[in-house]
Design an enzyme around this catalytic site. Structure first.
Site, PDB file in Angstrom:
ATOM      1  N   HIS A  11       0.856  -1.188   0.000  1.00  0.00           N
ATOM      2  CA  HIS A  11       0.000   0.000   0.000  1.00  0.00           C
ATOM      3  C   HIS A  11       0.889   1.233   0.000  1.00  0.00           C
ATOM      4  O   HIS A  11       1.928   1.248   0.660  1.00  0.00           O
ATOM      5  CB  HIS A  11      -0.882  -0.007   1.259  1.00  0.00           C
ATOM      6  CG  HIS A  11      -1.811   1.173   1.347  1.00  0.00           C
ATOM      7  ND1 HIS A  11      -3.019   1.220   0.687  1.00  0.00           N
ATOM      8  CD2 HIS A  11      -1.695   2.347   2.001  1.00  0.00           C
ATOM      9  CE1 HIS A  11      -3.608   2.374   0.939  1.00  0.00           C
ATOM     10  NE2 HIS A  11      -2.822   3.081   1.733  1.00  0.00           N
ATOM     11  N   ASP A  42     -15.331   2.333   6.009  1.00  0.00           N
ATOM     12  CA  ASP A  42     -14.244   3.249   5.679  1.00  0.00           C
ATOM     13  C   ASP A  42     -14.656   4.190   4.549  1.00  0.00           C
ATOM     14  O   ASP A  42     -14.353   5.384   4.581  1.00  0.00           O
ATOM     15  CB  ASP A  42     -12.967   2.494   5.293  1.00  0.00           C
ATOM     16  CG  ASP A  42     -11.858   3.474   4.939  1.00  0.00           C
ATOM     17  OD1 ASP A  42     -11.460   4.249   5.835  1.00  0.00           O
ATOM     18  OD2 ASP A  42     -11.433   3.522   3.776  1.00  0.00           O
ATOM     19  N   SER A  97      -8.123   3.177   8.997  1.00  0.00           N
ATOM     20  CA  SER A  97      -8.638   3.184   7.620  1.00  0.00           C
ATOM     21  C   SER A  97      -7.761   2.300   6.717  1.00  0.00           C
ATOM     22  O   SER A  97      -8.263   1.415   6.012  1.00  0.00           O
ATOM     23  CB  SER A  97      -8.653   4.634   7.113  1.00  0.00           C
ATOM     24  OG  SER A  97      -8.759   4.698   5.728  1.00  0.00           O
ATOM     25  N   ARG A 152     -14.539  12.462   6.428  1.00  0.00           N
ATOM     26  CA  ARG A 152     -13.267  13.045   6.899  1.00  0.00           C
ATOM     27  C   ARG A 152     -12.707  14.021   5.875  1.00  0.00           C
ATOM     28  O   ARG A 152     -12.164  15.071   6.211  1.00  0.00           O
ATOM     29  CB  ARG A 152     -12.241  11.924   7.156  1.00  0.00           C
ATOM     30  CG  ARG A 152     -12.523  11.145   8.442  1.00  0.00           C
ATOM     31  CD  ARG A 152     -11.655   9.906   8.539  1.00  0.00           C
ATOM     32  NE  ARG A 152     -10.248  10.197   8.461  1.00  0.00           N
ATOM     33  CZ  ARG A 152      -9.321   9.342   7.992  1.00  0.00           C
ATOM     34  NH1 ARG A 152      -9.662   8.158   7.559  1.00  0.00           N
ATOM     35  NH2 ARG A 152      -8.064   9.681   7.963  1.00  0.00           N
ATOM     36  N   LYS A 202      -8.652  -1.922   5.428  1.00  0.00           N
ATOM     37  CA  LYS A 202      -8.731  -2.306   4.005  1.00  0.00           C
ATOM     38  C   LYS A 202      -7.706  -3.377   3.665  1.00  0.00           C
ATOM     39  O   LYS A 202      -7.991  -4.316   2.925  1.00  0.00           O
ATOM     40  CB  LYS A 202      -8.521  -1.072   3.121  1.00  0.00           C
ATOM     41  CG  LYS A 202      -9.761  -0.184   3.097  1.00  0.00           C
ATOM     42  CD  LYS A 202      -9.559   1.061   2.269  1.00  0.00           C
ATOM     43  CE  LYS A 202      -8.602   2.012   2.915  1.00  0.00           C
ATOM     44  NZ  LYS A 202      -8.706   3.395   2.550  1.00  0.00           N
TER      45      LYS A 202
HETATM   46  N1  URA Z   1      -5.340   6.533   2.882  1.00  0.00           N
HETATM   47  C1  URA Z   1      -6.325   5.758   3.391  1.00  0.00           C
HETATM   48  O1  URA Z   1      -6.647   4.725   2.841  1.00  0.00           O
HETATM   49  N2  URA Z   1      -6.948   6.174   4.500  1.00  0.00           N
HETATM   50  C2  URA Z   1      -6.634   7.298   5.147  1.00  0.00           C
HETATM   51  O2  URA Z   1      -7.230   7.600   6.151  1.00  0.00           O
HETATM   52  C3  URA Z   1      -5.624   8.097   4.611  1.00  0.00           C
HETATM   53  C4  URA Z   1      -4.992   7.681   3.465  1.00  0.00           C
END
Ligand code: URA
Length: 422
Positions: A80, A159, A181, A166, A185
């Site tokens: 990621h 999320d 978050s 957010r 994922k």
């Molecule tokens: N990337 C994400 O997936 N979530 C966040 O909160 C910030 C960046």
């Protein structure tokens, strides 16, 4: 239980129980808790933080808010990136790692921002399909070792809804909210080994090393709680990564990295991330993994894997369109490049049409900026600094030049790798 008591409790900086967090997330998802109430709670969390236990509980609740993916394939490895200007690493990294027998079943986003997300970038390859059935996804991972698709609808719906709020309430930069978050994922997509490229600097989500270390440690702790191996690499995002900024241009640069002809910084980052992923997946040292990674760039196996991957997803690697109109911008000054502001260059790429601010905006995959030089290089007056690829929308020389700072003193090349936390 009710949301007003929960907001009140957080306001007094008291810890929320798992039941209270679950009540909040579930009822926000079903619409009982309203945006303005959730925004009030998120603002308190942004100001006061969450404890480690609360963050782990929140991650678990978000993870279980939708489906999780179980392909029945052991030892999957995922990566990621928190996103940065010119970040095309995934496109080079995953075929490289897969060429060493590491299995990758990756989900990526389109993303809002200066350029598209990985999914947009890959669509610059004619015909490349970024959605497929779960069965085909699994079959492709088993057959060629890698597949990449857009995020699935029902994965971590909490999320999606909370992140959107957010985004418009100034609460994106909360460390525990970012950790829960990202990790919810990554955990939902079922990988055993997770490498996170956490960008630090002017063009990044977190601006200081200290904040990044805190976020990284939290994500590693969350991963350990689920018996996952997590490594978090902190990398510099003060100048754009590599030279190309813009979707098709970045795909071409990623291909060059795999052919051993990429820019030094982006190539080094791909090698570092690939070594980490390979060492975790094959249970070997990072040094051994690095030798294998470099070998597969040099012997062409990484590029061969890229060709197999693109073909499996119906893309034509020989057809990646870039804009026909080109403008070379030259330097008005002489000296060492001291700064190339990543954020501002990103905004200019978006102005050309390479990125979007809201999810319904269409982007132009063919446009962008290619830098001729990076921080630390010495430039003479009238030497080319960058080439602009454009269609209808243009940027002026002044706009590009305002992203640069020069110095008469020698400037050191910035360190790309800031820290590794695992
Ligand atoms: N990337 C994400 O997936 N979530 C966040 O909160 C910030 C960046």
């Amino acid at each position: 239980m009710n949301i007003l008591d929960i907001i009140d409790k957080k306001e007094k900086n008291e810890k929320l129980t798992k039941e209270e967090l679950k009540y909040t997330v579930d009822n926000y998802l079903n619409g009982t808790i309203k945006d303005y109430q959730m925004a009030a709670l998120l603002t308190e969390i942004d100001l006061l933080g969450l404890s480690e236990e609360e963050t782990i509980n929140l991650t678990d609740i978000m993870l279980l808010s939708g489906k999780t993916l179980d392909l029945g394939i052991d030892n999957l490895t995922d990566k990621h990136s928190t996103g940065g200007v010119g970040d095309k690493t995934t496109i080079a990294l995953i075929p490289l790692v897969a060429s060493l027998g590491v299995k990758i079943a990756k989900m990526s986003g389109r993303g809002l921002g200066h350029t598209g997300g990985t999914i947009d970038k890959l669509e610059a390859i004619e015909g490349f399909k970024t959605s497929m059935s779960i069965e085909k996804f699994k079959e492709q991972v088993n057959n060629i070792g890698l597949a990449l698709v857009g995020s699935m609808e029902n994965l971590v719906p909490a999320d999606k809804k909370i992140y959107a709020l957010r985004d418009v309430t100034g609460t994106v930069d909360s460390i525990p909210l970012i950790a829960s978050s990202i990790m919810s994922k990554k955990l939902a997509s079922g990988a055993s080994n997770i490498v996170i490229d956490l960008k630090v600097g002017s063009g990044a989500l977190v601006n200081t090393k200290k904040e990044a270390q805190e976020l990284a440690s939290l994500m590693v702790t969350i991963g350990k709680n689920y018996h996952k191996k997590v490594a978090c690499l902190l990398t510099n995002m003060d100048e754009p990564l590599g030279c190309a900024i813009g979707n098709a241009l970045e795909v071409i640069e990623a291909i060059n990295i795999l052919k051993g002809k990429g820019p030094e910084d982006a190539t080094n980052l791909v090698i570092k991330l690939a070594s980490l992923m390979t060492s975790m997946a094959l249970n070997i040292s990072e040094e051994e993994a690095k030798i294998k990674v470099e070998e597969n760039i040099n012997n062409g196996k990484a590029y061969e894997k890229m060709l197999k991957w693109v073909k499996a997803q119906e893309g034509n690697i020989n057809n990646i369109q870039i804009a026909k109109n080109k403008k070379i911008i030259t330097s008005k000054k002489e000296g060492y490049i001291k700064k190339i502001n990543a954020l501002e260059i990103g905004k200019l790429a978006r102005k050309l049409g390479a990125g979007r601010l809201n999810k319904d905006e269409k982007i132009d995959l063919t446009v962008g900026i290619v830098l001729n030089h990076k921080v630390g290089d010495y430039i003479k007056q009238n030497e080319p600094l960058a080439t602009i690829y454009y269609n209808q929308k243009q940027i002026s020389d002044e706009e590009l030049l305002s992203c640069y700072e020069f110095s008469q003193e020698k400037v050191k090349k910035p360190h790309l790798i800031i820290d590794l936390i695992k």
